[in-house]
Design a protein around this motif. Structure first.
Motif, PDB file in Angstrom:
ATOM      1  N   GLN A   4     -28.558 -94.240   5.456  1.00  0.00           N
ATOM      2  CA  GLN A   4     -29.910 -93.919   5.909  1.00  0.00           C
ATOM      3  C   GLN A   4     -30.414 -92.760   5.089  1.00  0.00           C
ATOM      4  O   GLN A   4     -29.927 -91.653   5.206  1.00  0.00           O
ATOM      5  CB  GLN A   4     -29.960 -93.561   7.389  1.00  0.00           C
ATOM      6  N   TRP A   5     -31.420 -93.053   4.251  1.00  0.00           N
ATOM      7  CA  TRP A   5     -31.931 -92.016   3.362  1.00  0.00           C
ATOM      8  C   TRP A   5     -32.730 -90.981   4.136  1.00  0.00           C
ATOM      9  O   TRP A   5     -33.486 -91.289   5.030  1.00  0.00           O
ATOM     10  CB  TRP A   5     -32.800 -92.644   2.283  1.00  0.00           C
ATOM     11  N   GLN A  90     -35.928-100.562  -9.447  1.00  0.00           N
ATOM     12  CA  GLN A  90     -35.215-101.628  -8.732  1.00  0.00           C
ATOM     13  C   GLN A  90     -34.170-101.130  -7.729  1.00  0.00           C
ATOM     14  O   GLN A  90     -33.106-101.734  -7.555  1.00  0.00           O
ATOM     15  CB  GLN A  90     -34.563-102.582  -9.742  1.00  0.00           C
ATOM     16  N   VAL A  91     -34.495-100.054  -7.055  1.00  0.00           N
ATOM     17  CA  VAL A  91     -33.628 -99.553  -5.980  1.00  0.00           C
ATOM     18  C   VAL A  91     -34.062-100.236  -4.683  1.00  0.00           C
ATOM     19  O   VAL A  91     -35.188-100.062  -4.229  1.00  0.00           O
ATOM     20  CB  VAL A  91     -33.750 -98.022  -5.833  1.00  0.00           C
ATOM     21  N   PRO A  92     -33.184-101.049  -4.080  1.00  0.00           N
ATOM     22  CA  PRO A  92     -33.568-101.803  -2.879  1.00  0.00           C
ATOM     23  C   PRO A  92     -33.647-100.916  -1.640  1.00  0.00           C
ATOM     24  O   PRO A  92     -32.915 -99.925  -1.516  1.00  0.00           O
ATOM     25  CB  PRO A  92     -32.432-102.830  -2.744  1.00  0.00           C
ATOM     26  N   LEU A  93     -34.536-101.281  -0.730  1.00  0.00           N
ATOM     27  CA  LEU A  93     -34.622-100.530   0.518  1.00  0.00           C
ATOM     28  C   LEU A  93     -35.191-101.390   1.643  1.00  0.00           C
ATOM     29  O   LEU A  93     -35.899-102.369   1.398  1.00  0.00           O
ATOM     30  CB  LEU A  93     -35.475 -99.277   0.356  1.00  0.00           C
ATOM     31  N   ILE A  94     -34.829-101.004   2.857  1.00  0.00           N
ATOM     32  CA  ILE A  94     -35.354-101.614   4.074  1.00  0.00           C
ATOM     33  C   ILE A  94     -35.996-100.505   4.882  1.00  0.00           C
ATOM     34  O   ILE A  94     -35.388 -99.454   5.108  1.00  0.00           O
ATOM     35  CB  ILE A  94     -34.241-102.295   4.888  1.00  0.00           C
ATOM     36  N   VAL A  95     -37.227-100.726   5.303  1.00  0.00           N
ATOM     37  CA  VAL A  95     -37.986 -99.718   6.046  1.00  0.00           C
ATOM     38  C   VAL A  95     -38.239-100.232   7.458  1.00  0.00           C
ATOM     39  O   VAL A  95     -38.820-101.307   7.635  1.00  0.00           O
ATOM     40  CB  VAL A  95     -39.335 -99.421   5.351  1.00  0.00           C
ATOM     41  N   PHE A 128     -27.704-106.102   1.876  1.00  0.00           N
ATOM     42  CA  PHE A 128     -27.276-105.064   2.813  1.00  0.00           C
ATOM     43  C   PHE A 128     -26.380-105.677   3.881  1.00  0.00           C
ATOM     44  O   PHE A 128     -26.517-106.852   4.215  1.00  0.00           O
ATOM     45  CB  PHE A 128     -28.485-104.423   3.498  1.00  0.00           C
ATOM     46  N   ASN A 129     -25.494-104.881   4.418  1.00  0.00           N
ATOM     47  CA  ASN A 129     -24.697-105.273   5.569  1.00  0.00           C
ATOM     48  C   ASN A 129     -25.410-104.823   6.833  1.00  0.00           C
ATOM     49  O   ASN A 129     -25.864-103.669   6.919  1.00  0.00           O
ATOM     50  CB  ASN A 129     -23.315-104.604   5.517  1.00  0.00           C
ATOM     51  N   TYR A 231     -33.447 -97.328   4.901  1.00  0.00           N
ATOM     52  CA  TYR A 231     -32.110 -97.635   4.397  1.00  0.00           C
ATOM     53  C   TYR A 231     -32.217 -97.998   2.922  1.00  0.00           C
ATOM     54  O   TYR A 231     -32.974 -98.901   2.546  1.00  0.00           O
ATOM     55  CB  TYR A 231     -31.494 -98.797   5.178  1.00  0.00           C
ATOM     56  N   VAL A 232     -31.471 -97.274   2.077  1.00  0.00           N
ATOM     57  CA  VAL A 232     -31.657 -97.368   0.639  1.00  0.00           C
ATOM     58  C   VAL A 232     -30.364 -97.717  -0.083  1.00  0.00           C
ATOM     59  O   VAL A 232     -29.300 -97.176   0.241  1.00  0.00           O
ATOM     60  CB  VAL A 232     -32.190 -96.024   0.072  1.00  0.00           C
ATOM     61  N   GLY A 233     -30.463 -98.630  -1.046  1.00  0.00           N
ATOM     62  CA  GLY A 233     -29.318 -99.000  -1.865  1.00  0.00           C
ATOM     63  C   GLY A 233     -29.172 -98.058  -3.041  1.00  0.00           C
ATOM     64  O   GLY A 233     -29.373 -98.436  -4.194  1.00  0.00           O
TER      65      GLY A 233
END
Length: 236
Positions: A4-5, A90-95, A128-129, A231-233
C-alpha cells in the motif's frame, strides 16, 4: 511500497491531517453500517483504533459512528469503487475509492490519470495478488516469523510504521489470523482485504527523474479526498 503506497511528501501538516481524518471518518462510517458496537464489529473496532491513533477527537469519532449506523437519521451513502491502470513508466496500480458521487470521482480520476494510463477493469488486477493485509506491532521480543507460522499467515514483511509487521494472508483467513496474532504477542492495528504486486517494477531500475515523475503522480492520486487506498507495483 508495493502493498500500500503512502505519500512520502505532504504540502502541510494541517492539510495532511485533514485528509487523513476524512479518510478515517469514511472508513468508520462504512464499518458502522454493520453495527455501532465495536465489540461485535471487528472492522469498526479496528477503524476506531486507527482513528484514536491519529488523534481523532471523541466527538468526531462518535459522530462518524452514528452517521454510519444511521443513528442520527442520516444513513451514510458511500459507494466503493476501484480503478486500475499505470503510473508513468508503466508502474501498475489499483486505486480504491469511497465516494458519495461516482460521476464526480470517475471524472477526477480520469484527470489524475492523464500523465499515466487508466485501464479497464481487470487490465491490471491480474498482476496483483488479492490478499488479506494485517498490520501489527510486537509486544516485547515477539518473533514475526514464528507468529506468521502459528497464526496461519502466508507471509510477512516490514510494516508501514517502524517496528511493525505486515502479515499477508489468504482472503478467507483474514479474520482467523487477526484473532490468532494477539496470542503470538502482536497487537493488530489494521486488517483489510487488499493487494500485493506479483511483478513489481524496481525503483532502482528507474532514473531519478523517472522516479520523481512516478512519485508526483502517486502523490496526486493519494491527495484526492475520495481515494482510500493505493496499491502500487513498485519496490525499493
Amino acid at each position: 511500497m508495493g502493498a500500500q503506497w503512502k505519500a512520502k511528501h505532504r504540502e502541510t501538516a494541517a492539510n495532511a491531517k485533514g485528509k487523513i481524518m476524512g479518510k478515517l471518518a469514511k472508513e468508520i462510517q462504512i464499518a458502522a453500517k454493520s453495527g455501532a458496537d465495536p465489540d461485535m464489529n471487528p472492522r469498526l473496532r479496528l477503524a476506531i483504533v486507527q482513528a484514536k491513533k491519529a488523534s481523532m477527537t471523541r466527538e468526531t469519532l462518535e459522530r462518524a459512528i452514528k452517521k454510519g449506523a444511521g443513528l442520527d437519521g442520516e444513513a451514510v451513502q458511500y459507494h466503493a469503487v476501484s480503478y486500475e491502470g499505470f503510473a508513468p513508466h508503466q508502474v501498475p496500480l489499483i486505486v480504491e475509492c469511497l465516494t458519495d458521487n461516482i460521476n464526480r470521482t470517475v471524472a477526477q480520476i480520469r484527470v489524475l490519470f492523464r500523465k499515466g494510463q487508466l485501464g479497464a477493469s481487470g487490465s491490471v488486477a491480474w498482476d496483483f495478488n488479492h490478499v488479506g493485509l494485517i498490520e501489527a506491532t510486537p509486544e516485547g521480543d515477539a518473533d514475526p516469523e514464528m507468529a506468521a507460522i502459528e497464526a496461519g499467515a502466508q507471509d510477512f514483511e516490514d510494516g508501514e510504521e517502524e517496528g511493525s509487521t505486515l502479515f499477508i494472508t489468504d482472503t478467507t483467513d483474514l479474520d482467523a489470523v487477526q484473532k490468532a496474532l494477539p496470542e503470538q504477542g502482536f497487537t493488530v492495528t489494521s486488517a483489510k482485504i487488499g493487494y500485493t504486486p506479483k511483478n513489481p517494477v524496481s525503483a532502482a531500475s528507474l532514473s531519478a527523474e523517472a522516479l520523481a515523475e512516478v512519485e508526483a503522480f502517486l502523490e496526486a492520486i493519494d491527495e484526492n479526498e475520495d481515494v482510500q487506498n493505493v496499491y502500487v507495483g513498485l519496490t525499493d
